[in-house]
Enzyme design. Structure first.
Site, PDB file in Angstrom:
ATOM      1  N   HIS A  62      47.794 -24.954 -11.071  1.00  0.00           N
ATOM      2  CA  HIS A  62      46.946 -24.094 -11.896  1.00  0.00           C
ATOM      3  C   HIS A  62      46.627 -24.722 -13.247  1.00  0.00           C
ATOM      4  O   HIS A  62      45.816 -24.189 -13.998  1.00  0.00           O
ATOM      5  CB  HIS A  62      47.571 -22.697 -12.047  1.00  0.00           C
TER       6      HIS A  62
ATOM      7  N   ASP B 149      52.174 -24.339  -5.854  1.00  0.00           N
ATOM      8  CA  ASP B 149      51.603 -24.554  -7.191  1.00  0.00           C
ATOM      9  C   ASP B 149      52.056 -25.913  -7.726  1.00  0.00           C
ATOM     10  O   ASP B 149      52.907 -26.009  -8.609  1.00  0.00           O
ATOM     11  CB  ASP B 149      52.048 -23.415  -8.127  1.00  0.00           C
TER      12      ASP B 149
ATOM     13  N   SER C 187      53.484 -24.416 -18.561  1.00  0.00           N
ATOM     14  CA  SER C 187      53.187 -24.649 -17.148  1.00  0.00           C
ATOM     15  C   SER C 187      53.070 -26.135 -16.841  1.00  0.00           C
ATOM     16  O   SER C 187      52.508 -26.910 -17.616  1.00  0.00           O
ATOM     17  CB  SER C 187      51.871 -23.961 -16.776  1.00  0.00           C
TER      18      SER C 187
END
Length: 271
Positions: free
Chosen positions: A81, A131, A217
């Site tokens: 992402h 992910d 992230s």
């Protein structure tokens, strides 16, 4: 996953979740908490730590970032992402081996990105599946890569997370220097039902009111190997439970060992 929309939704839910949650969030926003909310200054040099500048103007983000880990002289590993998402803009650069967000280390251009074919962008527990992504740099770097562990330690194993993410649960306020946090591998049951599994590691802070947040992230979760060197076990993916502020935890990390085969094949076929 740590998107601006999810940060704002979680902040709104926190406002109605009770006095304790509100007080905790207010304390963190008013205090001197570091990135990875309530993290600390780095205690050592991490030559494999990388940062990817990211913006999302439609969501009000103009100076954000994601983390990444150098796993080969010409490859970094990050979250899917971080390189694919609605309204996401990359400036095409990666900074490797610096404790400063915007200076030092080695800067390389992103030559090509490889997102795991099973990844689906979105929010919630289903969106955190697969992910993971690889970025090929335009040229190799001299910094030393981190080794991917053969397996993640058992629940309870001490770990460490790194990141340049926001210092607040609810606002994208990024620090200029890297932060770290003492964590541990959590059991699947310590995350919300359906979140953690073989490919997604539940992660618990060993420090009160602290965990990764927006901007962290893609960054690494590390454990010590048999020779005392850091090994990569996880890639910061998102929250391990719905409707809670980042600082309340738990966190969810894509298991790097679980995707070692895909990583090796991708690097080998595209080097």
């Amino acid at each position: 996953m740590f998107t601006m929309k999810s940060v704002r939704r979680r902040a709104a839910r926190t406002a109605t979740a009770g006095a304790l949650a509100v007080a905790t969030c207010a304390t963190l926003m008013a205090g001197s908490a570091g990135a990875i909310v309530n993290g600390t200054e780095p205690t050592e040099h991490y030559p494999f730590m990388a940062v990817i500048p990211v913006s999302a103007p439609e969501q009000g983000l103009y100076d954000g970032n994601c983390g990444a880990s150098l796993i080969d002289p010409q490859w970094v590993l990050t979250a899917a992402h971080c390189v694919r998402g609605d309204g996401l803009r990359l400036d095409g650069l990666v900074r490797i081996g610096s404790t400063d967000r915007k200076s030092g280390g080695t800067v390389r251009a992103m030559e090509r990105t490889f997102v795991h074919p099973g990844y689906v962008n979105g929010d919630g527990k289903a969106a955190n599946r697969d992910d993971i992504a690889l970025v090929r740099l335009d040229r190799p770097v001299s910094e030393k890569p981190v080794r991917i562990a053969q397996r993640a330690g058992r629940p309870g194993t001490p770990t460490r997370i790194l990141g340049f993410g926001t210092t607040s649960d609810s606002e994208p306020t990024f620090p200029e220097r890297l932060r770290e946090l003492r964590t541990r591998r959590g059991a699947e049951t310590e995350c919300a039902p359906g979140y953690a599994d073989r490919t997604r590691l539940c992660t618990i802070s060993r420090v009160p009111a602290a965990m990764a947040c927006f901007g962290d992230s893609g960054g690494p979760q590390l454990q010590k190997g048999r020779h005392g060197r850091w090994e990569l076990i996880g890639v910061t993916s998102g929250p391990g439970a719905p409707g809670v502020p980042c600082s309340a935890g738990p966190g969810l990390y894509t298991s790097a060992p679980a995707y070692a085969g895909w990583i090796r094949r991708t690097v080998r076929h595209n080097s």
